[in-house]
Every structure is written in structure tokens, then in C-alpha cells.
Design an enzyme around this catalytic site. Structure first.
Site, PDB file in Angstrom:
ATOM      1  N   ASP A 270      23.198  33.282  25.360  1.00  0.00           N
ATOM      2  CA  ASP A 270      21.881  33.606  24.822  1.00  0.00           C
ATOM      3  C   ASP A 270      21.515  32.520  23.811  1.00  0.00           C
ATOM      4  OD1 ASP A 270      19.546  34.853  24.186  1.00  0.00           O
ATOM      5  OD2 ASP A 270      20.453  36.592  23.222  1.00  0.00           O
TER       6      ASP A 270
ATOM      7  N   ASP B 143      23.209  42.422  31.544  1.00  0.00           N
ATOM      8  CA  ASP B 143      24.311  42.346  30.580  1.00  0.00           C
ATOM      9  C   ASP B 143      24.093  43.410  29.520  1.00  0.00           C
ATOM     10  OD1 ASP B 143      23.779  41.005  27.589  1.00  0.00           O
ATOM     11  OD2 ASP B 143      22.155  40.718  29.023  1.00  0.00           O
TER      12      ASP B 143
ATOM     13  N   CYS C  47      40.700  50.729  38.656  1.00  0.00           N
ATOM     14  CA  CYS C  47      41.089  49.831  37.572  1.00  0.00           C
ATOM     15  C   CYS C  47      42.521  50.089  37.109  1.00  0.00           C
ATOM     16  CB  CYS C  47      40.126  49.955  36.383  1.00  0.00           C
ATOM     17  SG  CYS C  47      40.420  51.376  35.309  1.00  0.00           S
TER      18      CYS C  47
ATOM     19  N   HIS D 231      38.372  49.972  31.820  1.00  0.00           N
ATOM     20  CA  HIS D 231      37.794  50.940  32.753  1.00  0.00           C
ATOM     21  C   HIS D 231      36.271  50.837  32.802  1.00  0.00           C
ATOM     22  CE1 HIS D 231      36.590  54.517  34.842  1.00  0.00           C
ATOM     23  NE2 HIS D 231      35.812  54.792  33.802  1.00  0.00           N
TER      24      HIS D 231
END
Length: 375
Positions: free
Chosen positions: A93, A268, A308, A337
Site C-alpha cells: 500500500d 486483503d 489446515c 486456520h
């Protein structure tokens, strides 16, 4: 073609689409969720963890990395990839979100933004040109232009004035971008708060600047989700079809689905790891506060549908125990997770789009996911 900046759309299902964005450090399959590593590291998560959960690209933050450890130091190590041992793509960013989040520590002028460091109070001027230079030092695969993220509730007059300046900043970033710099892809950012006319104006103007891709900023600042979706619907017809679209700062499961439905390719958010450290996990049935007492004797996995490391080896009771004891491993397992849950969700979405059944997948997801336990 593997040329950095090439974006190929492979399948569509309505406005939803799958594609591949080529970067200097490898391809990014879209739609994609990108874990956030503000200071160059996803909190409590090492690169081998990221590889194990299927992460293809992570984020860093220009403002924070400039202040500490310094972009020139990072450059001496070959950029962020050499500094943090992550050999896949990195997006940074521009510091534009800090214009919003650190509003008490900055002043905005045409030249740029002057920040008073949250670390030691020192002053630093971020100009559009400097932002590009910093990100070049970081060797970001994807760089963002400097912009002002206007807070929710700003009136039309202020927002219009801000947008005019932000657009000039985008052009200055574009002009400062060295020609032939294929290794550092520059994205513009559509702004305009919650005013349809300003959003459309921004999308049209930036499209004419021919950026590699386009961020959509300022749509995760506390507004109701239907307002965000309405803005996405409004600007979609004015955004280049053949360029990736990045909805900045958005990462709840429902927002990912609704964003993809409206043609968004990249997402994101820090939410997944932040709530994990506080004892909340994402599951196929909705949000679970695993730190609650009801899970003290629950020997099942966090989510029986998850592949996971945390779900394959540990129980809710164990993760709860670690979190209650203040053991850092608890936050790490919950973070692994949550990130895997969102990355796997995007894998499923890509498969559904490729099979022309995205709407069916979306309906089935909502039939199981308890939205009353969502955010």
C-alpha cells in the site's frame, strides 16, 4: 505470456471471473485473498506457514516500512523478498490508508502528506513521487499510488476537492514511474467516498491513465455493506475489463463472495489474523469464539471441513487452552486456520466460476454459514 503486468481472464460466470496476473515473482490466480503483513511479516506466520496454506501473494505497508526499518535498508537486502525470505509476489500500500487511520498525526497539502511519526514524533513528507521511490526500494511486485482515503460522512464538497487532488497525485505517481519498469506494477486507486457521481468520475479518469490495475479504496471505513455493494455496482461499467480490480481492506467471507459477484479480483484485510489472536475463528458454519468456556471440553477440530495444519492436528479445547494461557502458539494456530479458511474459500470460488456454477456455490455457502454470527 509470463510478462509481468499481463492479466489474462480464463473464465467468467456473470460478472465473476477467474484470471492470472503475472508478476516478477510469479503468477497470482484471481480472484485472490491476500494476507496482510504490514511491517513485512504476517503476524505470527512464517513464510513456510504461508506456503502451506496456499498463499500466493502478501501485503506490506509503505508507511510503516519506511519508518522502520527503512526502505533504503531493505533495498540493500534486495528488497522485501530478500529481507523477509518470501519469494512470491508482494503488494505494498502507499500509506494512503494511514492518511485516514492516522488523521490526528498528519496534514494534507497539494505537495503531499506530512506525517508525525507514531514512533517518535518526527515529521516525514510523503509526496506521490516519494511513495513510488520507497516502493521501488522495497521492490514491490505491485505498488499503489498515493491517495486520500476520505472518512465516511465527509460531505460532497470536501470529497470532490479531495478527489481532484488525489487524481493529480495519481498522475504524479504515473509520471514518476520509470518507463519499462515491468518488475514493479503500478495500480491506481478509485476514490470518491459514497457519492456515485464522484466514484464514476474517478473510475473514468483513472481508466484513461492506463494503470496496470485498479484499487477500489475507501469502501471499508464503517459504512453498511449494502452501501459498499451499491458503489461497486455503480463503478463496474466504467472500469477496464482487461485489468485486475482490487477491493482494498475487505476480507469477511460474505464480502469476498459479494465482491467476486461484482467482478472484483483481489482482496486483503487484517481481520483474519487480528480476530484470531483474540480467540475468534472463521468456520464453514460462521464465526466461533473458540476462547469461550463452552469449548473447554470440545475435542473436535476448529472446523471439520478445513484441511489446515491446526484443524488436522489440534482440538478446539487445546487452542482455547493456549489462548486462555496467553501462549503465542494459540494465536498462531488460529491465524493459520483463519487465513487458510479464506484462501480455500477463494480456491472454491475459482473452481465454481470455472464450472459456471458460482451462483449455486454462493447459495450453498450462505445456506450453511450463519450470518448472524458474522461481522
Amino acid at each position: 505470456m509470463n510478462t509481468p503486468g499481463t492479466f489474462q481472464i480464463h473464465a467468467t460466470d456473470g460478472a465473476a471471473r477467474t484470471g492470472v496476473l503475472q508478476t516478477a515473482h510469479g503468477p497470482v490466480n484471481t480472484p485472490i485473498f491476500m494476507p496482510v503483513g504490514t511491517v513485512g511479516s504476517v503476524k505470527a506466520i512464517a513464510p513456510d506457514d504461508l506456503n502451506a496454506i496456499g498463499a500466493e501473494i502478501i501485503l506490506g505497508n509503505t508507511y510503516h516500512l519506511y519508518l522502520r526499518p527503512g526502505d533504503e535498508l531493505v533495498a540493500r537486502r534486495g528488497g522485501l523478498h530478500g529481507f523477509n525470505a518470501w519469494d512470491k509476489p508482494i503488494l505494498t500500500d502507499s500509506g494512503g490508508f494511514q492518511v485516514f487511520s492516522l488523521s490526528t498525526l498528519r496534514t494534507i497539502k497539494e505537495e503531499g502528506v506530512t506525517f508525525r511519526s507514531h514512533l517518535d514524533g518526527s515529521k516525514h513528507l510523503f509526496t506521490p513521487e516519494k511513495v513510488v521511490s520507497i516502493q521501488r526500494n522495497l521492490n514491490s511486485d505491485i505498488m499503489m499510488v498515493l491517495d486520500e482515503c476520505v472518512p465516511a460522512g465527509a460531505d460532497h464538497t470536501y470529497t470532490a476537492r479531495s478527489l481532484t487532488m488525489t487524481t493529480r497525485w495519481a498522475k504524479r505517481c504515473r509520471d514518476a514511474y520509470p518507463k519499462g519498469t515491468a518488475g514493479n506494477l503500478l495500480f491506481g486507486i478509485v476514490q470518491g467516498a459514497f457519492y456515485k457521481d464522484l466514484r464514476i468520475e474517478s473510475a473514468k479518469t483513472l481508466a484513461n491513465m492506463d494503470f496496470i490495475g485498479y484499487g477500489i479504496g475507501g469502501l471499508s471505513v464503517g459504512e453498511p455493506k449494502p452501501v459498499m455493494y451499491e458503489m461497486l455496482d455503480e463503478i463496474a461499467p466504467y472500469m477496464p475489463v482487461n485489468k485486475p480490480r482490487y477491493l482494498m481492506g475487505v476480507g469477511t467471507p460474505d464480502c469476498l463472495l459479494e465482491g467476486v459477484l461484482r467482478g472484483v479480483d483481489m482482496f486483503d484485510c487484517v481481520l483474519a489474523t487480528r480476530i484470531a489472536r483474540n480467540g475468534t475463528v472463521l468456520t464453514s458454519k460462521g464465526r466461533v469464539v473458540v476462547k469461550n468456556a463452552q469449548y473447554a471440553h470440545d475435542f473436535g477440530p476448529i472446523d471439520a471441513e478445513c484441511d489446515c495444519y491446526a484443524c488436522q492436528h489440534f482440538s478446539r479445547a487445546y487452542v482455547r487452552h493456549l489462548l486462555k494461557a496467553g501462549e503465542i502458539t494459540g494465536g498462531r494456530l488460529a491465524s493459520i486456520h483463519n487465513l487458510r479458511f479464506l484462501i480455500h474459500l477463494m480456491e472454491q470460488i475459482r473452481e465454481a466460476i470455472a464450472n459456471d456454477c458460482f451462483l449455486d456455490f454462493r447459495k450453498e455457502f450462505y445456506s450453511k454459514y450463519d450470518m448472524s454470527r458474522n461481522f
